[in-house]
Design a protein around this motif. Structure first.
Motif, mmCIF file in Angstrom:
data_model
loop_
_atom_site.group_PDB
_atom_site.id
_atom_site.type_symbol
_atom_site.label_atom_id
_atom_site.label_comp_id
_atom_site.label_asym_id
_atom_site.label_seq_id
_atom_site.Cartn_x
_atom_site.Cartn_y
_atom_site.Cartn_z
ATOM 1 N N LYS A 74 0.824 -1.209 0.000
ATOM 2 C CA LYS A 74 0.000 0.000 0.000
ATOM 3 C C LYS A 74 0.864 1.267 0.000
ATOM 4 C CE LYS A 74 -3.797 -2.252 2.366
ATOM 5 N NZ LYS A 74 -4.454 -2.448 3.656
ATOM 6 N N SER A 77 2.868 1.918 -3.277
ATOM 7 C CA SER A 77 2.055 2.453 -4.378
ATOM 8 C C SER A 77 2.003 3.979 -4.318
ATOM 9 C CB SER A 77 0.631 1.889 -4.310
ATOM 10 O OG SER A 77 0.650 0.494 -4.430
ATOM 11 N N GLY A 78 1.727 4.511 -3.148
ATOM 12 C CA GLY A 78 1.718 5.965 -2.976
ATOM 13 C C GLY A 78 3.102 6.563 -3.163
ATOM 14 N N ALA A 80 5.467 5.469 -5.062
ATOM 15 C CA ALA A 80 5.803 5.479 -6.484
ATOM 16 C C ALA A 80 5.198 6.704 -7.171
ATOM 17 C CB ALA A 80 5.319 4.194 -7.158
ATOM 18 N N LEU A 81 3.982 7.042 -6.822
ATOM 19 C CA LEU A 81 3.356 8.241 -7.390
ATOM 20 C C LEU A 81 4.109 9.497 -6.947
ATOM 21 C CD1 LEU A 81 -0.423 7.348 -6.938
ATOM 22 C CD2 LEU A 81 0.891 7.388 -9.071
ATOM 23 N N GLY A 82 4.476 9.548 -5.668
ATOM 24 C CA GLY A 82 5.259 10.673 -5.170
ATOM 25 C C GLY A 82 6.613 10.781 -5.848
ATOM 26 N N LEU A 84 7.334 9.830 -8.899
ATOM 27 C CA LEU A 84 7.114 10.370 -10.252
ATOM 28 C C LEU A 84 7.004 11.890 -10.210
ATOM 29 C CD1 LEU A 84 4.585 7.754 -11.667
ATOM 30 C CD2 LEU A 84 6.957 8.103 -12.392
ATOM 31 N N LEU A 85 6.255 12.387 -9.250
ATOM 32 C CA LEU A 85 6.106 13.829 -9.097
ATOM 33 C C LEU A 85 7.448 14.479 -8.752
ATOM 34 C CD1 LEU A 85 4.364 16.390 -8.891
ATOM 35 C CD2 LEU A 85 3.896 15.763 -6.520
ATOM 36 N N SER A 88 9.891 14.468 -11.697
ATOM 37 C CA SER A 88 9.556 15.446 -12.733
ATOM 38 C C SER A 88 9.864 16.869 -12.267
ATOM 39 C CB SER A 88 8.092 15.321 -13.155
ATOM 40 O OG SER A 88 7.238 15.668 -12.095
#
Length: 117
Positions: A74, A77-78, A80-82, A84-85, A88
């Protein structure tokens, strides 16, 4: 690559394995000081260095019964999104801003470690 530079991986891996984190912090400092990388390259390279350390730590901590796999899935997953942000944003921010931000995060982390919370 010089042998002395190659040996820097040992303390980075040890710190990451012993404390279950922190290898990236040391890696950034080592990459800047001893490998002469700028802030952006040091931070980006550190993330790549930490991947095998994380996999090794996951295996060892899991085998010892210290890892909670459902929580890992869990949270990862969060994270990984962080990531990516954050990755970038890294390309859009100045080295000075990254250096100051990194320093602020380190001071906050140190305060929490020393004083609890």
């Amino acid at each position: 690559m010089k042998k002395s530079k190659l040996l820097w991986g040992i303390p980075i891996g040890f710190i990451n394995g012993f404390f279950a984190s922190g290898g990236g912090i040391i890696a950034v400092l080592v990459l800047q000081k001893f490998f002469s990388l700028d802030e952006k390259k040091a931070h980006a390279t550190s993330i790549i260095i930490i991947l095998p350390l994380t996999v090794a730590g996951l295996f060892i901590y899991s085998m010892a019964g210290y890892a909670d796999i459902p929580v890992i899935i869990k949270t990862a997953s969060g994270a990984a999104l962080g990531a990516l942000l954050g990755a970038s944003l890294l390309s859009k921010l100045s080295g000075r801003f990254i250096r100051i931000g990194f320093g602020v995060v380190m001071v906050i982390a140190a305060g929490r470690m020393i004083f609890g919370g």
